[in-house]
Motif scaffolding. Structure first.
Motif, PDB file in Angstrom:
ATOM      1  N   LEU A 249       0.831  -1.199   0.000  1.00 11.31           N
ATOM      2  CA  LEU A 249       0.000   0.000   0.000  1.00 11.31           C
ATOM      3  C   LEU A 249       0.865   1.249   0.000  1.00 11.31           C
ATOM      4  O   LEU A 249       1.987   1.246   0.509  1.00 11.31           O
ATOM      5  CB  LEU A 249      -0.885   0.037   1.261  1.00 11.31           C
ATOM      6  CG  LEU A 249      -1.698  -1.219   1.605  1.00 11.31           C
ATOM      7  CD1 LEU A 249      -2.387  -1.017   2.952  1.00 11.31           C
ATOM      8  CD2 LEU A 249      -2.710  -1.507   0.529  1.00 11.31           C
ATOM      9  N   PRO A 250       0.326   2.363  -0.537  1.00 10.22           N
ATOM     10  CA  PRO A 250       1.025   3.643  -0.348  1.00 10.22           C
ATOM     11  C   PRO A 250       1.113   3.948   1.143  1.00 10.22           C
ATOM     12  O   PRO A 250       0.224   3.577   1.926  1.00 10.22           O
ATOM     13  CB  PRO A 250       0.116   4.652  -1.067  1.00 10.22           C
ATOM     14  CG  PRO A 250      -0.742   3.844  -1.981  1.00 10.22           C
ATOM     15  CD  PRO A 250      -0.905   2.502  -1.317  1.00 10.22           C
TER      16      PRO A 250
ATOM     17  N   LYS B 189       0.534   6.469   2.832  1.00  6.99           N
ATOM     18  CA  LYS B 189      -0.547   7.301   3.392  1.00  6.99           C
ATOM     19  C   LYS B 189      -1.921   6.659   3.215  1.00  6.99           C
ATOM     20  O   LYS B 189      -2.942   7.293   3.479  1.00  6.99           O
ATOM     21  CB  LYS B 189      -0.524   8.680   2.726  1.00  6.99           C
ATOM     22  CG  LYS B 189       0.728   9.494   3.066  1.00  6.99           C
ATOM     23  CD  LYS B 189       0.673  10.878   2.437  1.00  6.99           C
ATOM     24  CE  LYS B 189       1.926  11.682   2.784  1.00  6.99           C
ATOM     25  NZ  LYS B 189       1.888  13.051   2.180  1.00  6.99           N
ATOM     26  N   HIS B 190      -1.970   5.407   2.801  1.00 12.43           N
ATOM     27  CA  HIS B 190      -3.245   4.714   2.628  1.00 12.43           C
ATOM     28  C   HIS B 190      -3.950   4.574   3.974  1.00 12.43           C
ATOM     29  O   HIS B 190      -3.308   4.436   5.027  1.00 12.43           O
ATOM     30  CB  HIS B 190      -2.988   3.340   2.004  1.00 12.43           C
ATOM     31  CG  HIS B 190      -4.212   2.656   1.496  1.00 12.43           C
ATOM     32  ND1 HIS B 190      -5.113   2.014   2.325  1.00 12.43           N
ATOM     33  CD2 HIS B 190      -4.700   2.512   0.231  1.00 12.43           C
ATOM     34  CE1 HIS B 190      -6.085   1.493   1.596  1.00 12.43           C
ATOM     35  NE2 HIS B 190      -5.857   1.788   0.309  1.00 12.43           N
ATOM     36  N   SER B 191      -5.253   4.558   3.936  1.00 14.50           N
ATOM     37  CA  SER B 191      -6.030   4.491   5.186  1.00 14.50           C
ATOM     38  C   SER B 191      -5.805   3.192   5.957  1.00 14.50           C
ATOM     39  O   SER B 191      -6.025   3.136   7.172  1.00 14.50           O
ATOM     40  CB  SER B 191      -7.524   4.648   4.880  1.00 14.50           C
ATOM     41  OG  SER B 191      -7.965   3.615   4.007  1.00 14.50           O
TER      42      SER B 191
ATOM     43  N   SER C 230      -2.809   1.613   5.999  1.00 16.45           N
ATOM     44  CA  SER C 230      -1.361   1.397   6.103  1.00 16.45           C
ATOM     45  C   SER C 230      -0.876   1.227   7.543  1.00 16.45           C
ATOM     46  O   SER C 230       0.241   0.741   7.751  1.00 16.45           O
ATOM     47  CB  SER C 230      -0.609   2.553   5.440  1.00 16.45           C
ATOM     48  OG  SER C 230      -0.858   3.771   6.133  1.00 16.45           O
TER      49      SER C 230
ATOM     50  N   LEU D 136     -10.145  -5.081   0.859  1.00 14.49           N
ATOM     51  CA  LEU D 136      -9.579  -4.459  -0.336  1.00 14.49           C
ATOM     52  C   LEU D 136     -10.546  -4.485  -1.512  1.00 14.49           C
ATOM     53  O   LEU D 136     -10.156  -4.189  -2.646  1.00 14.49           O
ATOM     54  CB  LEU D 136      -8.281  -5.190  -0.728  1.00 14.49           C
ATOM     55  CG  LEU D 136      -7.224  -5.308   0.381  1.00 14.49           C
ATOM     56  CD1 LEU D 136      -6.042  -6.140  -0.108  1.00 14.49           C
ATOM     57  CD2 LEU D 136      -6.767  -3.936   0.845  1.00 14.49           C
TER      58      LEU D 136
ATOM     59  N   GLU E  21     -10.638  -1.446  -3.833  1.00 17.03           N
ATOM     60  CA  GLU E  21      -9.342  -0.920  -4.284  1.00 17.03           C
ATOM     61  C   GLU E  21      -9.099  -1.186  -5.772  1.00 17.03           C
ATOM     62  O   GLU E  21      -9.653  -2.121  -6.359  1.00 17.03           O
ATOM     63  CB  GLU E  21      -8.213  -1.565  -3.475  1.00 17.03           C
ATOM     64  CG  GLU E  21      -8.260  -1.315  -1.993  1.00 17.03           C
ATOM     65  CD  GLU E  21      -7.993   0.126  -1.611  1.00 17.03           C
ATOM     66  OE1 GLU E  21      -7.349   0.852  -2.423  1.00 17.03           O
ATOM     67  OE2 GLU E  21      -8.405   0.532  -0.515  1.00 17.03           O
TER      68      GLU E  21
ATOM     69  N   GLY F  47       0.272   6.143  -5.756  1.00 14.05           N
ATOM     70  CA  GLY F  47      -1.147   6.210  -5.450  1.00 14.05           C
ATOM     71  C   GLY F  47      -2.082   5.735  -6.532  1.00 14.05           C
ATOM     72  O   GLY F  47      -3.295   5.980  -6.460  1.00 14.05           O
TER      73      GLY F  47
ATOM     74  N   ILE G  74      -3.105  -0.498  -5.397  1.00  9.54           N
ATOM     75  CA  ILE G  74      -2.370  -1.309  -4.427  1.00  9.54           C
ATOM     76  C   ILE G  74      -1.986  -2.610  -5.119  1.00  9.54           C
ATOM     77  O   ILE G  74      -2.357  -2.865  -6.268  1.00  9.54           O
ATOM     78  CB  ILE G  74      -3.202  -1.590  -3.164  1.00  9.54           C
ATOM     79  CG1 ILE G  74      -4.371  -2.532  -3.506  1.00  9.54           C
ATOM     80  CG2 ILE G  74      -3.692  -0.287  -2.540  1.00  9.54           C
ATOM     81  CD1 ILE G  74      -5.076  -3.079  -2.287  1.00  9.54           C
TER      82      ILE G  74
END
Length: 295
Positions: free
Chosen positions: A169-170, A172-174, A176, A186, A189, A236, A239
């Motif tokens: 995941l990035p 800053k993903h919720s 993460s 997911l 996503e 971003g 995923i």
């Protein structure tokens, strides 16, 4: 003249007595006498002066004694060196691989193998799955490592390791900050994954996990290179679900989070030709197969 001739000469030169020399050689005197005569005839010179009371080395015999000792020593050295080859403790192993296996424990396993058997020279070549099979069948490779089951007709496949998936995941993903993630979380996503051509086992296992979680994944991009997958995730665009060891060796702004209750794994497979005469391959085979599959 062979080593047996040289050995007969050396024993007689030490004993200077045909009876004692024959006894040491576990033969009778006549065969020993004939052997010495054959050596002298071949060299064209007398090596021993024989009387009823004694046997002594001639000047030529004394000179040949030094050469004979050296020849015996050299041959013993050669035999010891070649014996190591026969035991597979020296020589060369030509190893092929697909790039994806470098993001696994394989490099460290091969480094440990090379530390234990430093006289085996490991040569590496990165190729596609198809080319690895071709080179193995041609005998230009001794072993190959892949991430997918190929089931080639004339080759053997050995499972070395089995590796779990992680969610990539990035940063800053919720999700993460989670310690673990279920695939069901997911469902909404967008996914970035390898093309099936590049990684059929990874791709198929990814689809199975999503199907088991009750949804069909929305794939926004197929990539052929791992770095492309990771950089797109980092930026971003989606995923990914990838093998656990991918997390090692990258300093990208990503999170690699284990999946909950997932049985799907990615194999690390060694391919070898069924009849490969290289004895060093036995050592590599034994070294790798002693590793627990799920380590």
């Amino acid at each position: 003249m062979d080593l047996r001739h040289l050995n007969y000469f050396l024993i007689l030169a030490e004993e200077l007595h045909f009876g004692r020399a024959a006894e040491r050689l576990h033969i009778s005197q006549p065969p020993l006498s004939r052997m010495i005569q054959q050596i002298e005839n071949e060299l064209g010179v007398l090596l021993f002066e024989r009387t009823k009371r004694s046997v002594i080395l001639t000047p030529a015999g004394l000179d040949f004694l030094q050469d004979a000792k050296q020849m015996i020593l050299q041959m013993q050295t050669v035999k010891k060196r070649l014996a190591i080859y026969g035991q597979g403790e020296t020589g060369t192993l030509r190893i092929g691989y697909v790039g994806a296996v470098m993001h696994s424990k394989l490099p460290s396993l091969l480094a440990e193998f090379n530390k234990n058997l430093p006289h085996i020279n490991l040569q590496f070549e990165e190729l596609t799955n198809h080319n690895l099979v071709h080179e193995l069948n041609n005998g230009t490779l001794d072993a190959a490592f892949v991430r997918t089951w190929l089931h080639p007709e004339k080759l053997e496949e050995k499972l070395i390791l089995s590796e779990p998936f992680v969610a990539v995941l990035p940063a800053k993903h919720s999700l993460s900050k989670n310690n673990k993630i279920s695939v069901k979380e997911l469902i909404d996503e967008k996914f970035i994954t390898f093309t099936r051509e590049c990684g059929p086992t990874i791709f198929d296992s990814f689809l199975i996990m999503c199907a088991n979680a009750g949804f069909t994944p929305r794939i926004s991009h197929h990539a052929s290179q791992l770095n492309s997958v990771l950089r797109l995730v980092e930026s971003g665009f989606g995923i990914s679900l990838l093998p656990e060891q991918i997390a090692n060796g990258y300093a990208l702004n990503l999170k690699f989070i284990p999946l909950e209750n997932e049985k799907e794994t990615i194999p690390l497979i060694m391919l070898i030709r069924k009849e490969n005469p290289n004895p060093a391959l036995v050592h590599l085979h034994n070294h790798l197969l002693q590793i627990p599959v799920n380590s």
